[in-house]
Scaffold this active site. Sequence first.
Site, mmCIF file in Angstrom:
data_model
loop_
_atom_site.group_PDB
_atom_site.id
_atom_site.type_symbol
_atom_site.label_atom_id
_atom_site.label_comp_id
_atom_site.label_asym_id
_atom_site.label_seq_id
_atom_site.Cartn_x
_atom_site.Cartn_y
_atom_site.Cartn_z
ATOM 1 C CG HIS A 1 -89.930 12.307 22.253
ATOM 2 N ND1 HIS A 1 -90.901 12.261 21.292
ATOM 3 C CD2 HIS A 1 -89.074 11.286 21.962
ATOM 4 C CE1 HIS A 1 -90.659 11.249 20.466
ATOM 5 N NE2 HIS A 1 -89.545 10.647 20.854
ATOM 6 C CG ASP B 1 -93.500 12.030 27.469
ATOM 7 O OD1 ASP B 1 -93.539 10.808 27.703
ATOM 8 O OD2 ASP B 1 -92.853 12.516 26.511
ATOM 9 C CD GLN C 1 -86.850 7.492 27.470
ATOM 10 O OE1 GLN C 1 -86.195 6.713 28.148
ATOM 11 N NE2 GLN C 1 -86.984 7.341 26.161
ATOM 12 C CE LYS D 1 -90.110 5.516 24.572
ATOM 13 N NZ LYS D 1 -89.045 5.555 23.562
ATOM 14 C CB CYS E 1 -87.925 12.474 18.612
ATOM 15 S SG CYS E 1 -87.980 11.136 17.435
HETATM 16 N N1 PMP Z 1 -91.746 10.804 25.003
HETATM 17 C C1 PMP Z 1 -90.513 10.403 25.314
HETATM 18 C C2 PMP Z 1 -89.797 11.060 26.462
HETATM 19 C C3 PMP Z 1 -89.903 9.386 24.576
HETATM 20 O O1 PMP Z 1 -88.671 8.987 24.887
HETATM 21 C C4 PMP Z 1 -90.616 8.775 23.522
HETATM 22 C C5 PMP Z 1 -90.000 7.653 22.707
HETATM 23 N N2 PMP Z 1 -88.737 7.914 22.241
HETATM 24 C C6 PMP Z 1 -91.894 9.236 23.240
HETATM 25 C C7 PMP Z 1 -92.438 10.240 24.003
HETATM 26 C C8 PMP Z 1 -92.707 8.658 22.128
HETATM 27 O O2 PMP Z 1 -93.089 7.350 22.429
HETATM 28 P P1 PMP Z 1 -93.803 6.435 21.331
HETATM 29 O O3 PMP Z 1 -92.846 6.401 20.158
HETATM 30 O O4 PMP Z 1 -93.924 5.109 21.987
HETATM 31 O O5 PMP Z 1 -95.089 7.061 20.974
#
Ligand code: PMP
Length: 573
Positions: free
Chosen positions: A286, A363, A366, A389, A528
């Site tokens: 991401h 990270d 997910q 999440k 993203c």
């Molecule tokens: N890393 C991953 C794998 C994600 O799926 C997301 C959210 N889509 C993020 C980071 C970013 O998370 P946040 O928008 O809560 O900062």
Amino acid sequence: MHITTEEIFEEFEELDPRDQSQFLLELGYDLPRFPPEEQRECDLIHGCQSQVWLTARAVEDGSDPVIEFRADSDAEIVRGLIAILLASYSGHTASEILRLPINDVFTRLRLKQYISPQRHNGLQGMVDRIREIARRHAPCTAYTEQSPVQVVLRQQSPAQTVASIDPQEIRRQFPVLNQVLEDGLTPVYLDSGASAQKPQVVIDKEREVEEQYFANAYRGRYRFGARIDEELETARQKIATFISAESPQQIAFTSGTTATLNAVAFGWGTHHVGAGDEILITEMEHHANFVPWQQLAIQRQATLRFIPMTDDGQLDISRLDEVLTTKTKLLAVCGMSNVLGTVNPIKELAARAHEVGAVIVVDAAQSVPHQVTNVVADDVDFLIFSGHKLYGPTGVGILYGKADRLNETQPILFGGHMIDRVYKDHSTWAAPPARFEAGTLPIVQAIGLGTAVDWISGLSVEAIHNHEQRLLRSATEQLQQIPGLTIFGPSVDHKGAIISFRIDDVHPEDLAIMLDRRAVLTRHGHHCAMPLHDLLGVSATTRASFAAYNTDDDVTALVSAIEYARDELPRRP
Ligand code: PMP
């Protein structure tokens, strides 16, 4: 002559809880005070919320002398704690001091009920200083290395294993899923990968805090303030237990995954990655776990490298040696891809990173909602995720780090609460986690996240995982029957509850709009993850992601809505 521990125990046992806390204050009143000239900067203990001065004197020479301590504070409650510490430690030999199980004293006096978590940190600071002094005087054989206060604070909740879950019953706990929409449909929510919905207990908890005892955290000792501190620290403990962290002090509340990855990149990375070094990431990241490392590499004149991927969207571990070398200072990788669903072998990656002296940043945005997370078993250095999440509130995220890693990470946000001492020309930082919690925390959200973690643990992450994998398999098999539909990513055995797909000649946005007409709520776009979509050779995909509350009916609704959309939508030539 100081009061003895036995006298303190006797007094305590006879008192009811309210009077016990009063007694702690009275112990403080009776403690001799330091005259102003003895309140010296060099005797201050850092990490305490109040001023604490501590001095020691070895009463006799020799290899194991008796040590006498004196201490004072500007807060009466802390003076009460000092009285307990002096009663326990002062006048004993260095080796007796090191052997003393101070936890037993704290437990017997039920100190956790009377003092705030910040005070626990201060107490830890005093115990550490006393033990450090004793260690300097003790014969080598007297050493016993443990962190006494932290051991008391750590409470493992009993492991609960529930074989299966009832998704219909779970669904009933989510108000947003049980409404009838304006077009008479009920929502089929398939975008939990972006944000999960919240169960009633989490909504109720946030409301309880707002309505009954909201106050700022770590500021006031009045009853609301004390309650908030306690709730917040309970949430911190729950989250530590949830990911099997060694101590709640390794859990910092942040505003989310993105902010936290930036905090690690620029708080740790800036100080440990230099010109010619390498940062290793993957193309499935991401942007939150991609752009900070890219920017760090640019700033530090380091090189950003990528673990090769297999054609089906997994990391090609057989080629790891090509990119993971002694030049690698850091490996940043997702636990689970937000597009492909690929589950990465974190334990193996951590071991390989450590072999070359690199740290691993996970990270886990997910992965944490879908699989058991054990930071100790996986031996990760940093692990980061968001509350929203994980069936919890928005605006709160978690930074976990190994104690050493957190200690060597500099703060990137400066202000209230994160300091140890502020002088006119420089400042020193509080110990983690406070160091990373500048300003007012997302208090209600963090407490709500604690409740979300309770809720998940009550069901068991394994049971949620099994349920989601069953749905994932069923959805995959049915979608694969739809002509012209391509699913991206590995087979179900190597992924979690996410399906990203395209239908030939149909734009993902058009598809998502058509699905919404059937109240099937999916996400479209690059999610993203532009570099990943470049690799896949498409600009966008449609994504359906599953959670504990999804049912077989949701899968059926998804499949039939896609068939409907495919028939209705004009194909691009
Ligand atoms: N890393 C991953 C794998 C994600 O799926 C997301 C959210 N889509 C993020 C980071 C970013 O998370 P946040 O928008 O809560 O900062």
